[in-house]
Every structure is written in C-alpha cells, then in structure tokens.
Design a protein around this motif. Structure first.
Motif, PDB file in Angstrom:
ATOM      1  N   GLN A 152       0.838  -1.217   0.000  1.00  0.00           N
ATOM      2  CA  GLN A 152       0.000   0.000   0.000  1.00  0.00           C
ATOM      3  C   GLN A 152       0.868   1.260   0.000  1.00  0.00           C
ATOM      4  O   GLN A 152       0.566   2.239  -0.677  1.00  0.00           O
ATOM      5  N   GLN A 155       2.211   1.819  -3.459  1.00  0.00           N
ATOM      6  CA  GLN A 155       1.186   2.364  -4.368  1.00  0.00           C
ATOM      7  C   GLN A 155       1.022   3.860  -4.156  1.00  0.00           C
ATOM      8  O   GLN A 155       0.892   4.638  -5.100  1.00  0.00           O
ATOM      9  N   LYS A 156       1.053   4.223  -2.887  1.00  0.00           N
ATOM     10  CA  LYS A 156       0.885   5.641  -2.576  1.00  0.00           C
ATOM     11  C   LYS A 156       2.078   6.453  -3.092  1.00  0.00           C
ATOM     12  O   LYS A 156       1.903   7.539  -3.645  1.00  0.00           O
TER      13      LYS A 156
END
Ligand SMILES: Nc1ncnc2c1ncn2[C@@H]1O[C@H](COP(=O)(O)OP(=O)(O)OP(=O)(O)O)[C@@H](O)[C@H]1O
Ligand SMILES: [Mg+2]
Length: 457
Positions: A152, A155-156
């Motif tokens: 995550q 992705q950020k």
C-alpha cells in the motif's frame, strides 16, 4: 579506449586524407562513401561523432542526419559543407546537428570542434548513467516490502510522485522514511533536478534558519559572504525536511509563512526570494502529542500533512522480515566478499520472534553483524547478536491488558483485538507458515487467510 568517429564523404581523396589525419590523432575511424554505407556502419557499430559531407550521392546531409539521429539521438553530427550558406547552417542547427564546418576544412578548427563534441557526448553519457544508477537505487526493487501494508505504501508513493503535493512521511525510527522520501523524488518529474536534504534535528537552532533560508553578507558575525539556503538550492527540485518534529517553534512560524506565500527573505535580507520547491517532510515524533503540548504548530501540521504516508513498524509486517533478511545477506556478503548461501530455519525463527524496536535499520545491522561473525556458509542462530533472543515479540505482549482496560472499546472490538493478537503470535511461532498456524488455531486455512486479510497481518 579510442573514441569512434564515422566519416562520411564521397570524395575518395578527402575521405582517405581526413581519415589518416584523424587516425594519427588517435581516433578510431570508420569510412563511408555514401549515406547507404553510413547507415550500414551504424547498424554494426556505435559512434560518438559522425563527421559528414553535406552533399552525398544518394542523400543530402540533412536527410542522412535525420536518420542518424533517429537511430541514436545522443550522437554528435558535424556537417562539412562546400557552400557554407547560412540557410544550410540554420537548417542544420535546427535539426539538432552539433556543428558545421565550411570547406576547405581548416584542420585546427576541425580538431577543436571534434574534441568539444566528444567531451559533450561524454558528459551526456556520464549524466545518463549516473541518473539511471540513482533511479535504480531508489526504484522499488531495492526497497523490500512484500507485506500488504508495504505494498500500500508503494502504491501511494507511485501516486504522489506524479503530483507536486507536500508529503508527510511518518513512522518509527529505522522504518525507511528516508528511503521512501528519495523514492518519491526519483520517480517524480523533479527527478532530474536536485534533491536537497536537511535534518532539522542535527543543526543547532541558531544556524538552522540560515541553513534553510540563506543569509546576506554581514547578516551576523561570521557571515562573510552571501549564502543561499536549502530552499533556494532546491529550486525546481525537492526539499526533504527530515525530523520535522524537531523544528524549533520560531522556525515553524517562518516555514509556515514560506509555505503560504511561496517566498521568503534571506537572513538579514530585504528582497523577496521566490522558489518553486516540492516539499517532503518526515518524522518519527508523535506530532499529535507535540501539538497538544504546544511544541508543534497545528497550522503547520495541516500544511505539511497534505498527503500522509505512514510506514508501519517491522513487527507489524512479519512477512517482510524474511525477504529483508535475504536482501541484507546478499548486500553484506557482497560487501564482505563472502560466499554465503543463506540462513538456517532456526535463525530465521529467532528473527521472526524478535520485536525489532529499531525496525529495518536494526535488522540490517544485525545481519551485517551476523555476516561478519558467521563461519559456515549459512547464518546460524548463534551468529546473531545475543540480545535478539531476549526481547520476544510473543506471549508477554501487554496488549491484552491494555485492551481489557480500555473502557472506550466495546466487547466486540476487544474480542477482535485479542483475536488479532493471538493469530499474530501463532503466525510468529509457526514461522509464518499459514497451514501450520491454522492447525494450531483450529481454523481452516481459508478462515485463517480471511482473518489475516481482515486484520491486515
Ligand atoms: N523496505 C526497505 N528495504 C530495504 N532497506 C530498507 C527498507 N527500509 C529501510 N531500509 C534500510 O534501513 C535503514 C534505515 O532506513 P531509513 O534511514 O530510511 O529510516 P528512517 O525511517 O529515516 O529512520 P530514522 O527515523 O531513524 O531517521 C537504511 O539503511 C535503509 O536502507
Ligand atoms: Mg531518517
């Protein structure tokens, strides 16, 4: 290594004569009598410079240049023209040709232009290789993270790299904040510009202001010369403010003003300086607590926290311990010139069971240490620092006491918090093997998988 030049000239005497002179100057010359031969030579070899006649039997120089540049845009083309008309020269320069010479060729002039072209070519190549090395260093394959939580984060990072928004990276010490900050810069459109870093904790308060904003000559005792601050140096690039939680209150106010107005004065200066800087800040401090105690300005917090990235502590992403361990074994075996095959299961268990208060940095140090200590071809439990066996990330966890005492939580939340903790421990004890952990817990593998997902374990 000799520098390679492709010489394209249809007049055979000029071709041979120039080739001889340039070979005497230690260049490696490939000869071509027309455009067709030149393009064929380019298929076979690489050249730094093409020295070509403008008038060729099969193509004119501009058409050939276009084809050459399509094949290799970094190549430097020097055109020789018998006409030397301004029109030709202008067309040539517009097309991206490096320079031109008028016939009859002046040899001194040719050599000067040639050496300059070669030097420029070399600089471009060095720059490219440096950039690709840097990009490589901070691409994700050197930032290890297989856990859902790190995925995550990645992705950020990929998303925020596309924007200019201010990013606030938070996480305990050693979780990789600096690494992530660099990854953002090297994936952003500022990647070719400078990344300027400043650690707000390591510079004394009285110097920090001039470090950030610069000073004018004579602004204070010892300011003998004007000095640009980090904000100015980072113009058009990225400024990374590390340990932002340690920024003194007086400077928090100044920083806030810069963020609002996008301009500032150097210390002792009156001129407004405008900069265009992408800001990334990082901290391991508890900013909420610092805001409550008045040590950190709330308005600054909101300005910085446009996009928060939170890097979870290592103990909350057990799946990453194995891959990080392998990565660091490779890194340090290489550095120490050791032929290590890996790490024993037993030693892996020790690493999984430890709490890692110092996070990835602590793991990295432990592995570096073990690589040095290890005598066989596998790191064994005994090679690991002794303290790892002390602080266990297991049953002694006070979490359940805390959960039970928390009056804000309902029974359902308490039950879930405890279930999460028990599953986490079962995974640690079973070396993250879900089949075995499920058996111990009395779950089907499928149930366990669902719970792992639900609790983000
Ligand atoms: N995901 C990761 N993959 C590979 N190496 C990592 C990872 N995370 C951290 N490291 C390594 O761990 C060390 C610490 O990382 P870094 O300096 O980025 O942490 P930090 O969060 O800035 O710590 P601090 O708060 O103490 O400044 C570095 O050597 C870094 O290369
Ligand atoms: Mg750091």
């Amino acid at each position: 290594m000799k520098e390679k030049i492709l010489l394209v000239e249809d007049d055979i005497n000029t071709l041979n004569g120039l080739a001889e002179i340039l070979e005497d100057e230690s260049f490696e010359i490939t000869k071509a009598k027309n455009a067709r031969q030149a393009l064929a030579a380019m298929e076979k070899g690489t050249f730094e410079v093409v020295l070509m006649d403008y008038l060729l039997p099969d193509q004119d120089g501009l058409a050939l240049s276009k084809m050459v540049l399509e094949k290799n845009q970094d190549i430097k083309i020097i055109m020789m023209t018998a006409f030397g008309t301004v029109k030709n020269a202008v067309d040539a320069m517009k097309m991206g040709i490096y320079d031109y010479l008028t016939k009859p060729i002046n040899l001194d002039e040719l050599l000067i232009i040639l050496r300059r072209a070669l030097q420029e070519h070399r600089l471009i190549r060095e720059n490219q290789s440096l950039k690709s090395k840097l990009n490589n260093k901070y691409r994700f394959d050197n930032i290890i993270g297989v856990s859902g939580k790190m995925q995550q984060v990645f992705q950020k990072v990929a998303k925020v790299a596309q924007s200019d928004a201010t990013v606030l990276i938070r996480g305990e010490s050693g979780t990789g904040k600096e690494l992530i900050a660099r990854a953002i810069h090297y994936q952003s459109k500022q990647q070719g510009q400078s990344l300027v870093e400043i650690n707000c904790a390591s510079i004394p308060e009285n110097l920090l202001e001039s470090e950030l904003f610069g000073h004018e000559k004579g602004a204070f005792t010892g300011a003998y010369k004007m000095k640009k601050g980090k904000f100015e140096v980072a113009h058009n690039g990225t400024l990374f403010l590390d340990e932002i939680g340690e920024l003194p209150l007086s400077l928090q106010a100044k920083l806030l003003r810069v963020l609002q107005e996008k301009r500032f004065n150097r210390v002792g200066g009156v001129d407004n300086i405008e900069v265009n800087v992408r800001l990334i800040a990082a901290t391991n401090a508890d900013l909420e607590q610092k805001m409550t105690s008045g040590e950190f300005r709330e308005d600054l917090y909101y300005r910085l926290n446009v996009i928060p990235i939170i890097i979870p502590p290592l103990r909350e992403r057990l799946e990453d311990i194995g891959p990080l361990t392998d990565h660091f074994i490779d890194k340090y075996a290489d550095k120490e010139s050791r032929l290590l095959k890996g790490i024993t299961d037993d030693a892996r268990k020790t690493l999984l069971a430890y709490e890692w208060p110092g996070n990835v940095r602590e793991l990295e140090n432990a592995i570096e240490n073990a690589v040095v200590m290890c005598e066989g071809d596998h790191i064994e439990s005994e090679d690991l620092p002794g303290y790892l066996k002390g602080k266990k990330n297991t049953a002694s966890s006070p979490l359940m006491d805390i959960v039970m005492d928390d009056n804000e939580l309902g029974y359902k939340d308490k039950l879930e918090a405890c279930e999460r903790e028990i599953i986490r421990q079962a995974l640690i004890e079973n070396d993250n093997n879900k089949t075995r952990a499920a058996k111990n817990l009395g779950f089907t593998l499928r149930t366990l998988r669902n719970k792992v997902k639900k609790y983000n374990l």
